[in-house]
Design an enzyme around this catalytic site. Structure first.
Site, mmCIF file in Angstrom:
data_model
loop_
_atom_site.group_PDB
_atom_site.id
_atom_site.type_symbol
_atom_site.label_atom_id
_atom_site.label_comp_id
_atom_site.label_asym_id
_atom_site.label_seq_id
_atom_site.Cartn_x
_atom_site.Cartn_y
_atom_site.Cartn_z
ATOM 1 N N GLU A 1 44.504 -13.253 -7.962
ATOM 2 C CA GLU A 1 44.734 -14.684 -8.085
ATOM 3 C C GLU A 1 46.209 -14.970 -8.309
ATOM 4 O O GLU A 1 46.952 -14.148 -8.829
ATOM 5 C CB GLU A 1 43.890 -15.273 -9.222
ATOM 6 N N HIS B 1 53.424 -8.992 -16.491
ATOM 7 C CA HIS B 1 52.249 -8.190 -16.847
ATOM 8 C C HIS B 1 51.843 -7.356 -15.640
ATOM 9 O O HIS B 1 52.383 -6.271 -15.455
ATOM 10 C CB HIS B 1 51.104 -9.048 -17.412
ATOM 11 N N HIS C 1 46.294 -11.095 -11.870
ATOM 12 C CA HIS C 1 47.060 -12.303 -11.563
ATOM 13 C C HIS C 1 48.546 -11.943 -11.629
ATOM 14 O O HIS C 1 49.208 -12.168 -12.642
ATOM 15 C CB HIS C 1 46.731 -13.410 -12.556
ATOM 16 N N ASN D 1 39.580 -9.539 -15.970
ATOM 17 C CA ASN D 1 41.007 -9.684 -15.708
ATOM 18 C C ASN D 1 41.757 -8.698 -16.611
ATOM 19 O O ASN D 1 41.649 -8.763 -17.836
ATOM 20 C CB ASN D 1 41.436 -11.126 -15.995
ATOM 21 N N HIS E 1 38.656 -19.085 -17.510
ATOM 22 C CA HIS E 1 39.723 -19.499 -18.417
ATOM 23 C C HIS E 1 39.141 -19.854 -19.787
ATOM 24 O O HIS E 1 38.435 -20.847 -19.933
ATOM 25 C CB HIS E 1 40.538 -20.678 -17.885
ATOM 26 N N ASP E 2 39.446 -19.020 -20.756
ATOM 27 C CA ASP E 2 39.046 -19.208 -22.158
ATOM 28 C C ASP E 2 37.549 -19.061 -22.398
ATOM 29 O O ASP E 2 37.057 -19.448 -23.471
ATOM 30 C CB ASP E 2 39.533 -20.555 -22.708
ATOM 31 N N ARG F 1 56.142 -1.651 -24.058
ATOM 32 C CA ARG F 1 56.809 -0.427 -24.482
ATOM 33 C C ARG F 1 57.437 0.345 -23.333
ATOM 34 O O ARG F 1 58.076 1.378 -23.545
ATOM 35 C CB ARG F 1 55.802 0.480 -25.206
ATOM 36 N N THR G 1 50.297 -19.284 -18.869
ATOM 37 C CA THR G 1 48.992 -19.038 -18.269
ATOM 38 C C THR G 1 48.646 -20.242 -17.409
ATOM 39 O O THR G 1 49.322 -21.270 -17.456
ATOM 40 C CB THR G 1 47.920 -18.803 -19.347
ATOM 41 N N ARG H 1 52.423 -12.293 -11.270
ATOM 42 C CA ARG H 1 53.382 -13.395 -11.209
ATOM 43 C C ARG H 1 54.720 -12.859 -10.714
ATOM 44 O O ARG H 1 54.987 -11.657 -10.794
ATOM 45 C CB ARG H 1 53.507 -14.062 -12.574
ATOM 46 N N GLY I 1 39.543 -12.428 -19.104
ATOM 47 C CA GLY I 1 40.514 -11.412 -19.457
ATOM 48 C C GLY I 1 40.952 -11.456 -20.904
ATOM 49 O O GLY I 1 40.659 -10.551 -21.681
ATOM 50 N N HIS I 2 41.661 -12.512 -21.282
ATOM 51 C CA HIS I 2 42.296 -12.561 -22.601
ATOM 52 C C HIS I 2 41.294 -12.352 -23.736
ATOM 53 O O HIS I 2 41.496 -11.501 -24.610
ATOM 54 C CB HIS I 2 43.017 -13.897 -22.786
#
Length: 238
Positions: free
Chosen positions: A70, A50, A43, A7, A191-192, A18, A100, A45, A214-215
């Site tokens: 997603e 992002h 993803h 992700n 997720h996580d 920036r 999130t 939104r 991703g994160h």
């Protein structure tokens, strides 16, 4: 081998902080695939804080692995997905102001709603997945929507793993995975998940087709380098 879909939302977050186009999300996607990842996830939104809708269109031309988009299937999201035609669309019930994703679909309560949306996407040749909590009932009910896969929401596992309670954390996911295999539905997860908890998850979840990360992956890359980290994730998925 379970596929790794990276992700790249966090790369877009850094760019947007920036203005301008550094780092470039298209180049990042190309590089990540060259480093061995088998998919790219975004993803978008509605506020485009992002990933932007235009990013999805630009990425379509360079993602030669699996392209997974997603999000919550609001009107603008559905229109975007049908225009881009990714490999997979993952339906996530997140609110517009959510930082999130924080919950899976109730596939019993929203069966008819999901069924209509999934039918539209599948008619366009797009594989579908529904983001669900690790609940066998939600997995079983997802079959009735016509979806190809479910994606297990793994935050609770990550929390328990970090507390040293990995057996407790993995237990509901094993049951959900067994139900998915029983009813004949494909299984993704995300997720996580991170370098510390991924291997144990992979080893204990039967039939895991794909993870979307991703994160953690982008954060770990700040210390270890993106190419190196992608390889480390792939090693844990063998």
């Amino acid at each position: 081998m379970t596929k790794l879909s990276v992700n790249i939302n966090k790369i877009a977050t850094l760019r947007n902080s920036r203005g301008g186009d550094i780092p470039n999300v298209v180049k990042a996607a190309v590089d990540i695939q060259n480093f061995g990842a088998q998919g790219i996830t975004i993803h978008p939104r509605p506020d485009e804080r992002h990933i932007r809708y235009q990013d999805a269109r630009d990425l379509k031309t360079v993602v030669h692995t699996e392209f997974n988009i997603e999000g919550n299937p609001i009107k603008s999201f559905k229109e975007l997905v049908l225009q881009v035609v990714p490999t997979q669309v993952t339906l996530v019930p997140d609110a517009e102001d959510a930082i999130t994703s924080n919950a899976g679909w109730n596939t019993v309560k929203h069966r008819d709603y999901l069924t209509d949306i999934i039918r539209t996407f599948k008619e366009a040749g797009i594989r579908t997945s529904i983001f669900v909590d690790p609940d066998p009932d939600m997995v079983e009910a997802a079959v009735e929507t016509g979806t190809d896969r479910v994606e297990l929401y793994t935050e609770s596992y990550a929390v328990d793993f970090a507390k040293g309670e990995k057996e407790k954390g993995i237990a509901p996911f094993v049951k959900a995975a067994e139900k998915a295999r029983e009813v004949g539905i494909g299984l993704n997860a995300g997720h996580d998940l991170n370098l510390k908890n991924l291997k144990y998850f992979k080893e204990n979840i039967p039939g895991l087709l794909e993870v979307s990360i991703g994160h953690a992956l982008i954060s770990e890359s700040l210390y270890l380098g993106l190419e190196n980290v992608v390889q480390m994730y792939l090693e844990r998925l063998k």
